[in-house]
Enzyme design. Structure first.
Site, PDB file in Angstrom:
ATOM      1  N   SER A 185       0.806  -1.079  -0.126  1.00  0.00           N
ATOM      2  CA  SER A 185       0.056   0.129   0.039  1.00  0.00           C
ATOM      3  C   SER A 185       0.800   1.422  -0.030  1.00  0.00           C
ATOM      4  O   SER A 185       2.080   0.917   0.127  1.00  0.00           O
ATOM      5  CB  SER A 185      -0.825   0.032   1.229  1.00  0.00           C
ATOM      6  N   TYR A 190      -2.086  -0.618  10.807  1.00  0.00           N
ATOM      7  CA  TYR A 190      -1.960  -0.975   9.310  1.00  0.00           C
ATOM      8  C   TYR A 190      -0.575  -0.602   8.569  1.00  0.00           C
ATOM      9  O   TYR A 190       0.304  -1.259   7.852  1.00  0.00           O
ATOM     10  CB  TYR A 190      -3.095  -0.305   8.714  1.00  0.00           C
TER      11      TYR A 190
END
Ligand SMILES: NC(=O)c1ccc[n+]([C@@H]2O[C@H](COP(=O)([O-])OP(=O)(O)OC[C@H]3O[C@@H](n4cnc5c(N)ncnc54)[C@H](OP(=O)(O)O)[C@@H]3O)[C@@H](O)[C@H]2O)c1
Length: 280
Positions: free
Chosen positions: A140, A153
């Site tokens: 990501s 995350y």
């Protein structure tokens, strides 16, 4: 099976589902895995609509369960080869550091990081024996830069990036290649069912409530501009066809510009800009 074999994790929705369809359309036989087989109908429906149902086999896989990984491994060993492994399964843990129980960080890492390691370890012996293979890890933009309120995350994806660099250097001499996909924001379930915000940071009594609310509003405001996940699926299908893809593949609106600013501005300047937008 004569087609090339690809195994994908987290195919019940989002990128995993769409990548399954794209790769099946490109001629692969896809072993589309998901932890809850009751969720397979959407994938099977899409496969039928695209005329690729015979190129997709659904198999159970919870990336946090070694027993589940071993079952899949035994199944793939019977097939006898694996050409592409796509570590896609993941969720997004959110909240402020002070308020996130350590158990939540552990859960996040069990899926987004240790899950990737365990699944990859299961298939490295087969890929090494074949002397070829491609491992695509779904990272990501959060694997390249921090974001407040998202530390579980962000840290799991940063760990994935470092680990993937090591894996790439280790496996290249054995004919196995590794790539990281780094999407910005795309319309999938990760923003709803895939997002786990620590309760405490959402309570009015929390010292972070106001800040968390502003972050949530910032994300909500951006939602209409989130990308179409099919773009990521098509990009992954393209990467899968390359013999030696680049290590990092950033994709999505604003991703390249953000990375440019982060890498070429002094951090102090970067954080001033960032906080001006996020914390009023
Ligand atoms: N969408 C974005 O904007 C974006 C941006 C950057 C990176 N990503 C990454 O893209 C990947 C896919 O996410 P998505 O956006 O497609 O979201 P999604 O629609 O929520 O898909 C996530 C998938 O992961 C599965 N999963 C979660 N925990 C699992 C486990 N323990 N074992 C097996 N499968 C598990 C989910 O299964 P269930 O249905 O059972 O929960 C689901 O199939 C993630 O790694 C995410 O970090 C997404």
């Amino acid at each position: 099976m004569n087609e090339k074999i690809t195994v994908i994790t987290g195919c019940s929705s989002g990128f995993g589902l769409l990548i399954s369809i794209e790769l099946a359309k490109s001629g692969y036989h896809v072993i589309a895995t998901m932890r809850d087989l009751r969720k397979q109908d959407l994938l099977l429906h899409e496969a039928k609509m695209n005329g690729v149902e015979s190129s997709i086999t659904v198999h159970e896989l919870d990336v946090t369960s070694q027993t589940s990984i071993n079952n899949l491994k035994a199944y793939i060993e019977k097939i006898g080869r694996i050409d592409v492994l796509i570590n896609n399964a993941g969720f997004a843990g959110a909240g402020f550091v002070e308020e996130i129980p350590i158990a939540e960080y552990r859960k996040q890492f069990e899926t987004n990081f240790f899950g990737v390691i365990a699944v990859t370890q299961a298939f490295l012996p087969l890929m090494r024996a074949q002397q070829n293979g491609l491992i695509i890890n779904m990272s990501s933009i959060s694997g390249r830069m921090g974001f407040p309120g998202m530390s579980p995350y962000v840290s799991s994806k940063h760990a994935l990036e470092g680990w993937s660099e090591c894996l790439r250097l280790e496996m290249q001499p054995f004919g196995i290649h590794v790539a990281l996909i780094e999407p910005g924001s795309f319309k999938t379930n990760i923003w709803s069912s895939g997002k786990h915000i620590t309760d405490q940071s959402m309570q009015k009594e929390s010292p972070y409530f106001h800040y968390m609310k502003q972050i949530e509003q910032y994300i909500e405001k951006g939602e209409p501009k989130f990308g179409d996940p099919i773009k990521v699926a098509k990009k992954v299908a393209k990467i899968a066809s390359q013999s030696n893809p680049s290590l990092r593949v950033p994709i999505g609106k604003g991703v390249s510009i953000n990375l440019f600013f982060k890498n070429f501005f002094q951090w102090k300047l970067w954080e001033r800009l960032f906080l001006k937008i996020l914390y009023k």
